[in-house]
Design a protein around this motif. Sequence first.
Motif, PDB file in Angstrom:
ATOM      1  N   SER A  59      25.244  39.585  42.383  1.00  0.00           N
ATOM      2  CA  SER A  59      26.241  40.828  42.338  1.00  0.00           C
ATOM      3  C   SER A  59      27.123  40.153  43.307  1.00  0.00           C
ATOM      4  O   SER A  59      26.862  39.949  44.480  1.00  0.00           O
ATOM      5  N   ARG A 113      31.598  41.492  44.755  1.00  0.00           N
ATOM      6  CA  ARG A 113      33.011  42.581  44.682  1.00  0.00           C
ATOM      7  C   ARG A 113      33.684  42.458  45.004  1.00  0.00           C
ATOM      8  O   ARG A 113      33.729  42.536  46.418  1.00  0.00           O
ATOM      9  N   SER A 125      37.791  42.704  45.701  1.00  0.00           N
ATOM     10  CA  SER A 125      38.625  43.690  46.213  1.00  0.00           C
ATOM     11  C   SER A 125      40.358  42.939  46.082  1.00  0.00           C
ATOM     12  O   SER A 125      40.286  41.662  46.935  1.00  0.00           O
ATOM     13  N   THR A 182      32.021  45.694  35.899  1.00  0.00           N
ATOM     14  CA  THR A 182      33.056  46.522  36.267  1.00  0.00           C
ATOM     15  C   THR A 182      34.843  46.670  37.048  1.00  0.00           C
ATOM     16  O   THR A 182      34.564  46.896  38.013  1.00  0.00           O
ATOM     17  N   TYR A 186      39.343  46.567  42.719  1.00  0.00           N
ATOM     18  CA  TYR A 186      37.888  46.035  42.743  1.00  0.00           C
ATOM     19  C   TYR A 186      37.457  45.439  41.474  1.00  0.00           C
ATOM     20  O   TYR A 186      37.310  46.224  40.232  1.00  0.00           O
ATOM     21  N   GLN A 228      33.792  44.848  40.627  1.00  0.00           N
ATOM     22  CA  GLN A 228      31.919  44.885  40.380  1.00  0.00           C
ATOM     23  C   GLN A 228      31.327  43.877  39.126  1.00  0.00           C
ATOM     24  O   GLN A 228      31.521  44.258  38.526  1.00  0.00           O
ATOM     25  N   ASN A 254      28.054  42.122  38.365  1.00  0.00           N
ATOM     26  CA  ASN A 254      26.549  41.964  38.698  1.00  0.00           C
ATOM     27  C   ASN A 254      26.035  41.548  37.080  1.00  0.00           C
ATOM     28  O   ASN A 254      26.462  41.001  36.454  1.00  0.00           O
TER      29      ASN A 254
END
Length: 121
Positions: free
Chosen positions: A17, A19, A21, A68, A79, A81, A83
């Motif tokens: 994963s 993330r 920004s 997401t 953001y 996310q 996965n």
Amino acid sequence: QVQLVESGGGLVQAGGSLRLSCAASGSIFSIRGMGWYRQAPGKQRELVASISSGGSANYADSVKGRFTISRDNAKNTVYLQMNSLKPEDTAVYYCNAEIIVVVTLRLRNYWGQGTQVTVSS
């Protein structure tokens, strides 16, 4: 002027994963839609996910159920996310935002500088 600054890219193994920004700053009156695009080597830039100012999200079929998108309107930040990453997710990811600037009150499209995401198999 307005700037979009991305962070969070990197190298990850398949199944992992990350993330991302993207923070918008500058003479911002308001922000409408925000989104993430990606461009793999030799391919066209494609939409990954977008989110309206009210929070409605849309996703490319290839990332549904794995990625997401979200936003914090108070921080002018979006953001992503990610996965269950796959090698085919490897690309440069770009942030995009529709911003009304203070001086002109005109809507313009802004892009971040891009952040590399590499997924190893």
